[in-house]
Write an enzyme that holds these catalytic residues in place. Structure first.
Site, PDB file in Angstrom:
ATOM      1  N   LYS A  25       0.836  -1.182  -0.047  1.00 39.25           N
ATOM      2  CA  LYS A  25       0.006   0.011   0.204  1.00 39.25           C
ATOM      3  C   LYS A  25       0.944   1.236  -0.008  1.00 39.25           C
ATOM      4  O   LYS A  25       1.991   1.048   0.432  1.00 39.25           O
ATOM      5  CB  LYS A  25      -0.673  -0.071   1.238  1.00 39.25           C
ATOM      6  CG  LYS A  25      -1.899   0.972   1.403  1.00 39.25           C
ATOM      7  CD  LYS A  25      -2.820   0.498   2.419  1.00 39.25           C
ATOM      8  CE  LYS A  25      -3.983   1.482   2.856  1.00 39.25           C
ATOM      9  NZ  LYS A  25      -3.654   2.796   2.844  1.00 39.25           N
ATOM     10  N   GLY A  26       0.329   2.340  -0.423  1.00 37.56           N
ATOM     11  CA  GLY A  26       1.130   3.781  -0.439  1.00 37.56           C
ATOM     12  C   GLY A  26       1.445   3.961   0.915  1.00 37.56           C
ATOM     13  O   GLY A  26       0.536   3.805   1.778  1.00 37.56           O
ATOM     14  N   VAL A  86       3.603   2.708   3.055  1.00 45.20           N
ATOM     15  CA  VAL A  86       3.951   1.634   4.237  1.00 45.20           C
ATOM     16  C   VAL A  86       5.513   1.456   4.240  1.00 45.20           C
ATOM     17  O   VAL A  86       6.078   1.046   5.205  1.00 45.20           O
ATOM     18  CB  VAL A  86       3.269   0.153   3.591  1.00 45.20           C
ATOM     19  CG1 VAL A  86       1.728   0.169   3.976  1.00 45.20           C
ATOM     20  CG2 VAL A  86       3.781  -0.114   2.325  1.00 45.20           C
ATOM     21  N   GLY A  87       6.031   2.073   3.287  1.00 46.89           N
ATOM     22  CA  GLY A  87       7.563   1.683   3.446  1.00 46.89           C
ATOM     23  C   GLY A  87       8.222   1.132   2.153  1.00 46.89           C
ATOM     24  O   GLY A  87       9.296   0.334   2.363  1.00 46.89           O
ATOM     25  N   LYS A  88       7.448   1.162   1.009  1.00 45.93           N
ATOM     26  CA  LYS A  88       8.288   0.137  -0.090  1.00 45.93           C
ATOM     27  C   LYS A  88       9.374   0.777  -0.726  1.00 45.93           C
ATOM     28  O   LYS A  88      10.580   0.124  -0.623  1.00 45.93           O
ATOM     29  CB  LYS A  88       7.275   0.254  -1.489  1.00 45.93           C
ATOM     30  CG  LYS A  88       5.870  -0.520  -1.227  1.00 45.93           C
ATOM     31  CD  LYS A  88       4.933  -0.695  -2.310  1.00 45.93           C
ATOM     32  CE  LYS A  88       4.452   0.874  -2.638  1.00 45.93           C
ATOM     33  NZ  LYS A  88       3.869   1.494  -1.679  1.00 45.93           N
ATOM     34  N   THR A  89       9.733   2.047  -0.866  1.00 51.04           N
ATOM     35  CA  THR A  89      10.832   2.871  -1.414  1.00 51.04           C
ATOM     36  C   THR A  89      11.867   2.555  -0.348  1.00 51.04           C
ATOM     37  O   THR A  89      13.070   2.128  -0.649  1.00 51.04           O
ATOM     38  CB  THR A  89      10.382   4.294  -1.694  1.00 51.04           C
ATOM     39  OG1 THR A  89       9.419   4.485  -2.495  1.00 51.04           O
ATOM     40  CG2 THR A  89      11.569   4.784  -2.491  1.00 51.04           C
ATOM     41  N   THR A  90      11.482   2.661   1.004  1.00 52.00           N
ATOM     42  CA  THR A  90      12.486   2.637   2.008  1.00 52.00           C
ATOM     43  C   THR A  90      13.071   1.173   2.040  1.00 52.00           C
ATOM     44  O   THR A  90      14.307   0.996   1.960  1.00 52.00           O
ATOM     45  CB  THR A  90      12.009   3.093   3.486  1.00 52.00           C
ATOM     46  OG1 THR A  90      11.290   4.366   3.298  1.00 52.00           O
ATOM     47  CG2 THR A  90      12.891   2.974   4.404  1.00 52.00           C
ATOM     48  N   ASP A 111       7.344   3.685  -9.657  1.00 50.61           N
ATOM     49  CA  ASP A 111       6.330   4.268  -9.308  1.00 50.61           C
ATOM     50  C   ASP A 111       6.428   5.625  -9.967  1.00 50.61           C
ATOM     51  O   ASP A 111       7.053   6.307 -10.005  1.00 50.61           O
ATOM     52  CB  ASP A 111       6.580   4.489  -7.854  1.00 50.61           C
ATOM     53  CG  ASP A 111       5.139   5.247  -7.384  1.00 50.61           C
ATOM     54  OD1 ASP A 111       4.391   5.915  -8.174  1.00 50.61           O
ATOM     55  OD2 ASP A 111       5.058   5.211  -5.876  1.00 50.61           O
ATOM     56  N   ASN A 169       6.615  -3.420   8.412  1.00 53.15           N
ATOM     57  CA  ASN A 169       7.559  -2.277   8.746  1.00 53.15           C
ATOM     58  C   ASN A 169       6.866  -1.276   9.697  1.00 53.15           C
ATOM     59  O   ASN A 169       5.777  -1.160   9.853  1.00 53.15           O
ATOM     60  CB  ASN A 169       7.608  -1.507   7.549  1.00 53.15           C
ATOM     61  CG  ASN A 169       8.461  -0.261   7.544  1.00 53.15           C
ATOM     62  OD1 ASN A 169       9.375  -0.244   8.261  1.00 53.15           O
ATOM     63  ND2 ASN A 169       8.392   0.549   6.590  1.00 53.15           N
TER      64      ASN A 169
HETATM   65  N1  ADP Z   1      10.576   1.876   9.554  1.00 53.05           N
HETATM   66  C1  ADP Z   1      10.462   2.999   9.580  1.00 53.05           C
HETATM   67  N2  ADP Z   1      10.462   4.102  10.734  1.00 53.05           N
HETATM   68  C2  ADP Z   1      10.087   5.242  10.297  1.00 53.05           C
HETATM   69  N3  ADP Z   1       9.920   5.961   9.278  1.00 53.05           N
HETATM   70  C3  ADP Z   1       9.741   4.953   8.251  1.00 53.05           C
HETATM   71  C4  ADP Z   1       9.853   3.762   8.390  1.00 53.05           C
HETATM   72  N4  ADP Z   1       9.936   3.072   7.072  1.00 53.05           N
HETATM   73  C5  ADP Z   1       9.495   4.125   6.352  1.00 53.05           C
HETATM   74  N5  ADP Z   1       9.288   5.248   6.699  1.00 53.05           N
HETATM   75  C6  ADP Z   1       8.774   6.469   6.459  1.00 53.05           C
HETATM   76  O1  ADP Z   1       7.428   6.420   5.903  1.00 53.05           O
HETATM   77  C7  ADP Z   1       7.356   7.195   4.722  1.00 53.05           C
HETATM   78  C8  ADP Z   1       6.994   6.345   3.620  1.00 53.05           C
HETATM   79  O2  ADP Z   1       7.963   5.559   3.175  1.00 53.05           O
HETATM   80  P1  ADP Z   1       8.127   5.294   1.782  1.00 53.05           P
HETATM   81  O3  ADP Z   1       9.377   4.289   1.618  1.00 53.05           O
HETATM   82  O4  ADP Z   1       8.155   6.307   0.663  1.00 53.05           O
HETATM   83  O5  ADP Z   1       6.758   4.386   1.340  1.00 53.05           O
HETATM   84  P2  ADP Z   1       6.135   3.952  -0.064  1.00 53.05           P
HETATM   85  O6  ADP Z   1       7.299   3.765  -0.946  1.00 53.05           O
HETATM   86  O7  ADP Z   1       5.501   2.679   0.433  1.00 53.05           O
HETATM   87  O8  ADP Z   1       5.017   4.875  -0.411  1.00 53.05           O
HETATM   88  C9  ADP Z   1       8.563   8.099   4.682  1.00 53.05           C
HETATM   89  O9  ADP Z   1       8.653   9.383   5.205  1.00 53.05           O
HETATM   90  C10 ADP Z   1       9.706   6.993   5.271  1.00 53.05           C
HETATM   91  O10 ADP Z   1      10.744   7.609   5.932  1.00 53.05           O
HETATM   92 MG    MG Z   2       7.415   4.770  -2.791  1.00 50.89          MG
END
Ligand code: ADP
Ligand code: MG
Length: 300
Positions: free
Chosen positions: A8-9, A11-15, A36, A254
């Site tokens: 889902k948007g 959740v932390g996919k990119t991270t 994306d 995550n």
């Molecule tokens: N384990 C974590 N702890 C704290 N913040 C996180 C964690 N994982 C992701 N984030 C934060 O959550 C937000 C969304 O992450 P992102 O990777 O961009 O999600 P997605 O790609 O799924 O939309 C970002 O601001 C990121 O820094």
């Molecule tokens: Mg992303």
């Protein structure tokens, strides 16, 4: 090895996909590609990215695939093969329709598949894909299967046409077709027919793409958060993946703080589950991401 990170948007996919790519780059020459249309891979890796692979650190390259570019590439190739097949039809002036075609249904899915194909063809041993939010990603994964259904029908239909033609040919001799003073012989055999050759070529290409998703060394990894919404969305995604014979090889939960009951997640998804702790600030840059990989691990 190919890794597709879905979820889902937000959740932390990119991270997570960045962390995985950094981890893998210690063992493999790795590329991470953002699929994306709303890219933020460059923001997370803290470097400006574009439509060409850019070196991030030692063994790691990154690209933000320009979906518009791949849409045009896809349409140009379509135009070329149509012109090749229907040489005698000067009426096909696709150029005129490009603007409309670009925005017709399905083009976005095919463009992303085109981008995946191109990335996979480049010279790396590990490929990590940061995907768009679930809805579009599932449509992308489903596209090869649905495309193959109609391609097989079209091939069947074309074979029937060729059969009829050769029956006519037996009675009245070669079938000729006249356009502007030029007489063209209508093909009656598969070996002479450009249409069926093109259809079969296209079918092979699509099967090749479908194989990317079902390969043994492909890791489809679902990311969710300890909340009901992302869990339920992943459940629906899993149903679609099952129908496509795509294995969900890992679930990353995550942003975990406190206790999370893993039993429901394990029971539901019947796969490896990893926990990644909630940080007190955004995770950006190689060092911070690398540290996150230690919690994910297990992708070989
Ligand atoms: N384990 C974590 N702890 C704290 N913040 C996180 C964690 N994982 C992701 N984030 C934060 O959550 C937000 C969304 O992450 P992102 O990777 O961009 O999600 P997605 O790609 O799924 O939309 C970002 O601001 C990121 O820094
Ligand atoms: Mg992303």
């Amino acid at each position: 090895m190919k890794v597709f990170v879905i979820g889902k948007g937000g959740v932390g996919k990119t991270t997570c996909s960045s962390a995985i790519a950094i981890g893998l780059s210690e063992r493999y020459k790795t590329i991470i590609a953002s699929l994306d249309p709303a890219h933020n891979l460059g923001d997370v890796l803290m470097t400006k990215l574009g439509n060409k692979p850019k070196k991030v650190v030692n063994n790691l390259y990154a690209i933000e695939a320009d979906i518009d570019f791949f849409a045009m590439k896809y349409l140009k190739e379509l135009e070329k093969s149509l012109k090749n097949v229907y040489r005698y039809l000067s009426v096909i002036n696709l150029e005129k329709y490009f603007e409309i075609l670009r925005y017709s249904p399905g083009i976005e899915e095919f463009s992303v598949l085109e981008a995946i194909k191109e990335v996979i063809r480049s010279n790396f041993s590990a490929f990590v894909f940061d995907t768009p939010p679930t809805g579009l990603t599932l449509r992308i994964l489903t596209t090869p299967k649905t495309t193959l259904i109609w391609l097989k029908k079209l091939i069947e239909l074309r074979r029937m046409i060729l059969d009829r033609r050769s029956a006519i040919e037996k009675i009245q001799g070669k079938i000729l077709f006249k356009i502007e003073d030029e007489k063209i012989e209508i093909p009656t055999r598969e070996s002479d027919d450009a249409v069926i050759k093109e259809l079969i070529k296209y079918k092979n290409e699509i099967e090749e793409i479908q194989k990317i998703f079902t390969d043994k060394d492909t890791y489809v990894i679902g990311v969710l958060n300890p909340d009901k919404l992302s869990f339920l969305e992943m459940k629906r995604a899993k149903d679609v993946l099952d129908k496509l014979d795509i294995e969900l090889k890992m679930i990353i939960v995550n942003k975990v703080s406190g206790d999370v009951s893993l039993s429901e997640i394990k029971r539901e998804f019947e796969t490896n589950v990893r926990l990644v702790k909630l940080r007190d600030r955004e995770i950006r840059g190689i060092q911070n991401l690398r540290e996150l990989y230690d919690e994910i691990e297990g992708i070989r």
